[in-house]
Design a protein around this motif. Structure first.
Motif, PDB file in Angstrom:
ATOM      1  N   TYR A   5     -64.177 -11.355  24.414  1.00  0.00           N
ATOM      2  CA  TYR A   5     -63.078 -11.545  25.360  1.00  0.00           C
ATOM      3  C   TYR A   5     -61.863 -12.130  24.629  1.00  0.00           C
ATOM      4  CZ  TYR A   5     -66.717 -10.869  28.862  1.00  0.00           C
ATOM      5  OH  TYR A   5     -67.740 -10.346  29.619  1.00  0.00           O
ATOM      6  N   ASP A   6     -60.678 -11.677  25.011  1.00  0.00           N
ATOM      7  CA  ASP A   6     -59.478 -12.158  24.330  1.00  0.00           C
ATOM      8  C   ASP A   6     -58.973 -13.457  24.958  1.00  0.00           C
ATOM      9  OD1 ASP A   6     -57.807 -11.550  26.611  1.00  0.00           O
ATOM     10  OD2 ASP A   6     -57.748  -9.458  25.967  1.00  0.00           O
ATOM     11  N   GLU A  60     -56.289 -14.307  26.627  1.00  0.00           N
ATOM     12  CA  GLU A  60     -55.765 -14.274  27.992  1.00  0.00           C
ATOM     13  C   GLU A  60     -56.882 -14.310  29.019  1.00  0.00           C
ATOM     14  OE1 GLU A  60     -53.024 -11.437  30.930  1.00  0.00           O
ATOM     15  OE2 GLU A  60     -53.517 -10.771  28.895  1.00  0.00           O
ATOM     16  N   VAL A  61     -57.912 -13.500  28.791  1.00  0.00           N
ATOM     17  CA  VAL A  61     -59.048 -13.457  29.706  1.00  0.00           C
ATOM     18  C   VAL A  61     -59.762 -14.807  29.722  1.00  0.00           C
ATOM     19  CG1 VAL A  61     -61.337 -12.471  30.082  1.00  0.00           C
ATOM     20  CG2 VAL A  61     -59.396 -10.968  29.603  1.00  0.00           C
ATOM     21  N   LYS A 110     -57.936 -17.388  31.805  1.00  0.00           N
ATOM     22  CA  LYS A 110     -58.090 -17.181  33.242  1.00  0.00           C
ATOM     23  C   LYS A 110     -59.492 -17.571  33.708  1.00  0.00           C
ATOM     24  CE  LYS A 110     -54.516 -13.671  33.792  1.00  0.00           C
ATOM     25  NZ  LYS A 110     -54.138 -12.338  34.287  1.00  0.00           N
ATOM     26  N   VAL A 159     -61.712 -11.086  36.799  1.00  0.00           N
ATOM     27  CA  VAL A 159     -60.432 -11.366  36.145  1.00  0.00           C
ATOM     28  C   VAL A 159     -59.533 -10.128  36.209  1.00  0.00           C
ATOM     29  CG1 VAL A 159     -59.300 -11.929  33.956  1.00  0.00           C
ATOM     30  CG2 VAL A 159     -61.422 -13.083  34.595  1.00  0.00           C
ATOM     31  N   LYS A 160     -58.282 -10.348  36.547  1.00  0.00           N
ATOM     32  CA  LYS A 160     -57.291  -9.283  36.610  1.00  0.00           C
ATOM     33  C   LYS A 160     -56.153  -9.638  35.674  1.00  0.00           C
ATOM     34  CE  LYS A 160     -54.977  -6.447  40.109  1.00  0.00           C
ATOM     35  NZ  LYS A 160     -54.667  -6.334  41.559  1.00  0.00           N
ATOM     36  N   ARG A 161     -55.889  -8.793  34.696  1.00  0.00           N
ATOM     37  CA  ARG A 161     -54.868  -9.100  33.690  1.00  0.00           C
ATOM     38  C   ARG A 161     -53.457  -9.030  34.279  1.00  0.00           C
ATOM     39  NH1 ARG A 161     -56.769  -8.856  28.404  1.00  0.00           N
ATOM     40  NH2 ARG A 161     -58.928  -8.133  28.218  1.00  0.00           N
ATOM     41  N   GLY A 162     -53.169  -7.999  35.016  1.00  0.00           N
ATOM     42  CA  GLY A 162     -51.835  -7.808  35.571  1.00  0.00           C
ATOM     43  C   GLY A 162     -51.913  -7.261  36.979  1.00  0.00           C
ATOM     44  N   ASP A 183     -53.488  -3.809  37.234  1.00  0.00           N
ATOM     45  CA  ASP A 183     -54.746  -3.620  36.510  1.00  0.00           C
ATOM     46  C   ASP A 183     -55.962  -3.773  37.422  1.00  0.00           C
ATOM     47  OD1 ASP A 183     -53.473  -3.223  34.045  1.00  0.00           O
ATOM     48  OD2 ASP A 183     -53.299  -5.393  33.731  1.00  0.00           O
ATOM     49  N   GLU A 218     -61.905  -6.961  36.063  1.00  0.00           N
ATOM     50  CA  GLU A 218     -63.063  -6.832  35.180  1.00  0.00           C
ATOM     51  C   GLU A 218     -63.938  -8.069  35.364  1.00  0.00           C
ATOM     52  OE1 GLU A 218     -62.443  -7.573  30.856  1.00  0.00           O
ATOM     53  OE2 GLU A 218     -60.304  -7.452  31.352  1.00  0.00           O
TER      54      GLU A 218
END
Length: 294
Positions: free
Chosen positions: A53-54, A56-57, A60, A94-97, A100, A103
């Motif tokens: 996981y990166d 940003e994820v 969050k 989790v929603k990045r944008g 999106d 996930e």
């Protein structure tokens, strides 16, 4: 030198060593001198990073876990524990944008217990309305999921139960228990008792394996054997994943007869065979069916 607590300490030392050598937990150290939390962010970040996981994820996910675990004001321990459990059991969405898709980020690898980071830490100092120091805390991927209090053989295990219950009060370290899934108390004579958050003293349970069970049958010490049967990596995660329920303001977990009844039923269903589970009044028939369905 004072000898107060030394016998109790000897039991704790042995059990902590047992967690490391027999159950494969990593030693998290004596944390008496540190300021600790029920969420070890560094460990959780390391686990999530290792799963690909990166940043940003991960950020969050941490926010969602911290929000779910918050206790105070009108937000009760039951509500926080239920919300944390939902994240553990069903993953963090989790929603990045804005455009999106969601996930699912898993805080625990339920299918592969060995893929998780299990840690046993002792003398874990927790700041609260009045500071407390649980004897042993079990962390999985940085989340405190188990607490154990030990008593010397001449002191009833009920004293450890009461200590655990008292620690969950607003006067002590209630927020710490928002992530905790199983609480234990034990000594070398009476063995181990277990419950979940806010379990009244009379409902704390003793785990019993079937007579023909080979699970850690070679462990002679009753306390150590019960710990092996409940806190081995696969069993600990299975009890949390499959045998918890939040029912009208009360959290409940399975008695040993319910656990083994469900396991036996699953085996029969897999062979497309029927059968009967014999119950006595008040033995938890409805909950057994709930856990079987889950």
């Amino acid at each position: 030198m004072s000898t107060v607590g030394q016998i109790e300490r000897k039991t704790q030392d042995r059990v902590v060593k047992f967690f490391q050598e027999r159950l494969g937990y990593e030693y998290g150290g004596n944390l008496e001198a540190f300021e600790n939390s029920n969420i070890d962010e560094d460990s959780l970040i390391h686990y999530l990073d290792s799963r690909g996981y990166d940043e940003e994820v991960i950020r969050k996910v941490l926010h969602d876990v911290e929000t779910a675990s918050s206790v105070g004001g009108v937000r009760t321990l039951y509500e926080a524990n239920r919300d944390v459990y939902d994240l553990l059991r069903y993953g963090v969405k989790v929603k990045r944008g804005v455009g999106d898709q969601f996930e699912t980020v898993w805080l625990i690898d339920w299918d592969n217990p060995e893929a998780n980071h299990f840690v046993v830490a002792e003398e874990v100092s927790i700041a609260g309305a009045h500071n407390k120091r649980p004897d042993v805390v079990l962390y999985v991927n940085g989340l405190s999921l188990g607490v154990i209090e030990f008593k010397r053989s001449k002191v009833s295990v009920t004293e450890g139960i009461r200590q655990n219950i008292g620690n969950q009060s607003a006067h002590f370290i209630r927020p710490f228990f928002s992530t905790v899934q199983l609480v234990f108390a034990g000594n070398d004579v009476e063995g181990l008792r277990y419950g979940v958050i806010e379990t009244p003293e009379k409902y704390w349970l003793e785990w019993k394996e079937p007579q023909d069970s080979t699970v850690d049958a070679d462990v002679a010490q009753p306390l150590d054997r019960a710990i092996a049967q409940m806190c081995s990596k696969d069993r600990f995660l299975e009890l949390i994943h499959d045998f918890m329920v939040f029912d009208s303001g009360k959290k409940k977990t399975a008695r040993h007869n319910q656990y083994f009844g469900v396991k036996a039923t699953q085996a029969r269903i897999a062979k497309r065979e029927g059968g009967i589970i014999w119950h006595t009044q008040g033995s938890g028939k409805s909950l057994t069916m709930v856990w079987l369905a889950k």
